[in-house]
Scaffold this motif. Structure first.
Motif, mmCIF file in Angstrom:
data_model
loop_
_atom_site.group_PDB
_atom_site.id
_atom_site.type_symbol
_atom_site.label_atom_id
_atom_site.label_comp_id
_atom_site.label_asym_id
_atom_site.label_seq_id
_atom_site.Cartn_x
_atom_site.Cartn_y
_atom_site.Cartn_z
ATOM 1 N N PRO A 138 0.868 -1.354 0.210
ATOM 2 C CA PRO A 138 0.245 -0.168 -0.278
ATOM 3 C C PRO A 138 0.860 1.295 -0.133
ATOM 4 O O PRO A 138 1.699 1.261 0.269
ATOM 5 C CB PRO A 138 -0.889 0.071 1.487
ATOM 6 N N MET A 139 0.383 2.753 -0.337
ATOM 7 C CA MET A 139 0.943 3.513 -0.188
ATOM 8 C C MET A 139 0.394 4.519 0.857
ATOM 9 O O MET A 139 -0.577 4.382 1.033
ATOM 10 C CB MET A 139 0.357 4.929 -1.413
ATOM 11 N N ALA A 140 0.880 5.983 0.826
ATOM 12 C CA ALA A 140 1.031 6.334 1.921
ATOM 13 C C ALA A 140 0.071 6.869 1.385
ATOM 14 O O ALA A 140 -0.071 8.271 0.866
ATOM 15 C CB ALA A 140 2.444 7.049 2.541
ATOM 16 N N ARG A 141 -0.869 7.774 2.663
ATOM 17 C CA ARG A 141 -1.823 8.868 2.914
ATOM 18 C C ARG A 141 -1.196 10.274 3.204
ATOM 19 O O ARG A 141 0.030 9.685 3.939
ATOM 20 C CB ARG A 141 -2.831 8.587 3.631
ATOM 21 N N ALA A 142 -1.684 10.618 2.603
ATOM 22 C CA ALA A 142 -1.197 12.794 2.470
ATOM 23 C C ALA A 142 -1.272 13.319 4.011
ATOM 24 O O ALA A 142 -2.532 12.805 4.929
ATOM 25 C CB ALA A 142 -1.666 13.705 1.618
ATOM 26 N N ALA A 143 -0.649 13.597 4.501
ATOM 27 C CA ALA A 143 -0.180 14.139 6.165
ATOM 28 C C ALA A 143 -1.139 14.933 6.131
ATOM 29 O O ALA A 143 -1.790 15.863 4.902
ATOM 30 C CB ALA A 143 0.512 14.765 5.919
ATOM 31 N N GLY A 144 -2.237 15.404 7.762
ATOM 32 C CA GLY A 144 -3.408 16.311 7.027
ATOM 33 C C GLY A 144 -4.542 15.804 6.667
ATOM 34 O O GLY A 144 -5.329 16.496 6.133
ATOM 35 N N CYS A 145 -4.497 14.044 5.643
ATOM 36 C CA CYS A 145 -5.044 13.760 5.258
ATOM 37 C C CYS A 145 -6.084 12.260 5.379
ATOM 38 O O CYS A 145 -6.243 12.036 4.529
ATOM 39 C CB CYS A 145 -5.437 13.732 3.076
ATOM 40 N N PRO A 146 -6.985 12.655 6.536
ATOM 41 C CA PRO A 146 -6.987 11.149 6.829
ATOM 42 C C PRO A 146 -7.957 10.365 5.865
ATOM 43 O O PRO A 146 -8.469 9.232 6.559
ATOM 44 C CB PRO A 146 -7.574 11.063 8.542
ATOM 45 N N PHE A 147 -8.999 11.142 5.913
ATOM 46 C CA PHE A 147 -9.802 10.572 4.819
ATOM 47 C C PHE A 147 -9.289 10.059 3.501
ATOM 48 O O PHE A 147 -11.098 9.576 2.843
ATOM 49 C CB PHE A 147 -11.361 11.520 5.014
ATOM 50 N N ASP A 148 -8.770 10.668 3.365
ATOM 51 C CA ASP A 148 -8.017 10.699 1.283
ATOM 52 C C ASP A 148 -7.391 9.664 1.048
ATOM 53 O O ASP A 148 -6.773 9.445 2.128
ATOM 54 C CB ASP A 148 -8.081 11.696 0.748
ATOM 55 N N PRO A 149 -7.763 8.372 0.386
ATOM 56 C CA PRO A 149 -6.740 8.007 -0.355
ATOM 57 C C PRO A 149 -5.647 8.349 -0.382
ATOM 58 O O PRO A 149 -5.681 9.557 -0.991
ATOM 59 C CB PRO A 149 -7.643 7.177 -1.856
ATOM 60 N N PRO A 150 -4.927 7.588 -0.745
ATOM 61 C CA PRO A 150 -2.925 8.174 -1.004
ATOM 62 C C PRO A 150 -2.996 8.835 -2.643
ATOM 63 O O PRO A 150 -3.174 8.757 -3.345
ATOM 64 C CB PRO A 150 -2.668 6.957 -1.253
ATOM 65 N N PRO A 151 -2.507 9.684 -2.512
ATOM 66 C CA PRO A 151 -2.464 10.518 -3.907
ATOM 67 C C PRO A 151 -2.307 10.063 -4.438
ATOM 68 O O PRO A 151 -2.434 10.448 -6.314
ATOM 69 C CB PRO A 151 -1.628 11.679 -3.089
ATOM 70 N N ALA A 152 -0.516 9.126 -4.514
ATOM 71 C CA ALA A 152 -0.619 7.935 -5.521
ATOM 72 C C ALA A 152 -1.542 7.822 -6.102
ATOM 73 O O ALA A 152 -1.091 7.598 -7.495
ATOM 74 C CB ALA A 152 0.697 7.505 -5.433
ATOM 75 N N LEU A 153 -2.295 6.765 -6.004
ATOM 76 C CA LEU A 153 -3.208 6.289 -6.362
ATOM 77 C C LEU A 153 -3.948 7.159 -7.325
ATOM 78 O O LEU A 153 -4.300 6.282 -8.529
ATOM 79 C CB LEU A 153 -4.338 5.756 -5.600
ATOM 80 N N GLY A 154 -4.767 8.413 -6.945
ATOM 81 C CA GLY A 154 -5.359 9.201 -7.435
ATOM 82 C C GLY A 154 -4.772 9.434 -9.082
ATOM 83 O O GLY A 154 -4.645 9.395 -10.244
#
Length: 412
Positions: free
Chosen positions: A20-36
């Protein structure tokens, strides 16, 4: 150049990202930006797992639905190429796997044995009992000290009490099975820890099945025990089925209650809509939207191809693993307008939070009813509910199969 092979070549000649990839700091509800980014530019591409294997990551919503509904795609975790989430989870499934990690006809045969208990009609009949459980726990919250950890005082007890009542498991044993359930879904658990944990749970459930054989009652484990008596299930299969229903029946819903509450507190306009509404349709819509938005099953649904499958211009070969990233699929702008915005009036029933196809979540009718009652009751009865800590201090479950919060300190 063959146009079908081009995307495969491109995906394999660029650096393969870890998953798995890391979520962005301060964005606990969003998928990791790399997935987008992958969904936009390489919706079917290779990723690298913990063991060095490189299955295909599927990030577009429509591709995920197509593969989850394709009989050429297997959920059997015993097959070569199946992309296990960790060494511990691989060891656990080797020790004991359940019908959700089997294909038809065996999957369908065992699933049919318990489907009726989770039918919409049967679950709707449980609404008054679930409402009493929710109201009773809120009464205790209001009478107790503040601040309080909403996970331990409310989010975990609600589904635990419900699934215990449904299965016929003594709630007095909740500390035993809750502790082991958490260990069972931890991606950081060693193979030895995972095997020891699953053996303890199976021994416990086997003992309960034995009790139901001797003294049947009006509960689901007694029905499972009857299948053992009839020779349709072995004792070990019955214990495995009980373990699956017990763990899945409380862990996922508990995390949705707590994480959903945190998300609503952070979106006060949406919380106000839920709190002030007396319309059951709006509450039901809020449940579906939070399921879509949060995606607590955040490590992707795992499958393996049985035959060569062409999807999105890429040929997936027989024996290759598939990771269907439902968290980013449920944020697909081709399907959901403004997908990164929480809108409790959206009612996105087509989401894949419960999966899709023959393996979609068996207990989703029960989860929906529990969440509808919780979201429709908690914020109305405690209208001043708010965090008792900064959101940056809330410990998040990045290390588990199920995403959520370890603690949620609240006050009012």
């Amino acid at each position: 150049m063959n146009p079908v092979s081009a995307p495969t070549h491109d995906a394999l000649t660029t650096e393969i990202p870890d998953y798995p990839m890391a979520r962005a700091a301060g964005c606990p509800f969003d998928p990791p930006p790399a997935l987008g980014e992958l969904r936009s530019h390489a919706p079917i591409s290779r990723v690298r797992l913990w063991d060095g294997s490189t299955p295909w990551l599927i990030s577009r919503f429509e591709d995920q639905r197509a593969l989850l509904g394709d009989p050429r795609v297997s959920a059997d975790s015993r097959r070569s190429g199946y992309p296990h989430q960790s060494a511990g989870l691989k060891a656990r499934r080797t020790e004991s796997s359940t019908f959700i990690n089997r294909d038809d006809p065996e999957h369908a045969r065992q699933r049919r044995m318990v489907t009726a208990a989770f039918s919409i009609k049967r679950v709707d009949a449980l609404r008054p009992a679930i409402q009493r459980i929710v109201d009773g726990l809120i009464d205790e919250l209001l009478a107790g000290p503040k601040p309080v950890d909403l996970v331990q005082a409310f989010a975990l007890p609600v589904p635990s009490l419900v699934i215990c009542e449904l299965l016929g498991v003594p709630y007095a044993d909740h500390e035993f099975f809750q502790t082991r359930s958490k260990a069972l879904i931890k991606q950081t658990a060693t193979p030895e820890e995972s095997v020891a944990t699953v053996r303890e749970l199976l021994e416990y459930l086997d003992g309960l099945v034995g009790e139901k054989l001797e003294h049947p009652a009006d509960d689901l484990l007694s029905l499972v025990a009857e299948r053992v008596r009839a020779g349709e299930l072995t004792r070990s299969e019955a214990a495995g089925m009980g373990q699956l229903l017990l763990v899945a029946g409380h862990e996922t819903t508990a995390n949705m209650i707590a994480l959903g509450t945190l998300a609503l507190i952070q979106h006060p306009d949406q919380l106000a809509r839920v709190r002030e509404s007396e319309d059951p349709k709006l509450i039901a819509s809020a449940v579906e939207e939070l399921l879509r938005y949060l995606n607590i099953v955040h490590a992707g649904r795992r499958r393996v191809a049985l035959d060569d499958i062409e999807i999105g211009g890429v040929t997936v070969r027989a024996g290759e693993g598939l990771v269907l990233a439902n968290d980013v699929g449920n944020r697909d702008p081709e399907v959901f307008a403004e997908p990164d915005r929480l809108d409790v009036g959206r009612n996105p029933r087509q989401h894949v939070a419960f999966g899709f196809g023959v393996h979609q979540c068996l207990g989703q009718p029960l989860a929906r009813v529990e969440l509808q009652i919780v979201y429709g009751t908690l914020y109305r009865r405690i209208p001043e509910l708010r965090l008792a800590a900064d959101i940056e201090e809330i410990p998040l479950k990045h290390d588990g199969l199920v995403y959520g919060v370890y603690e949620l300190p609240v006050t009012w």
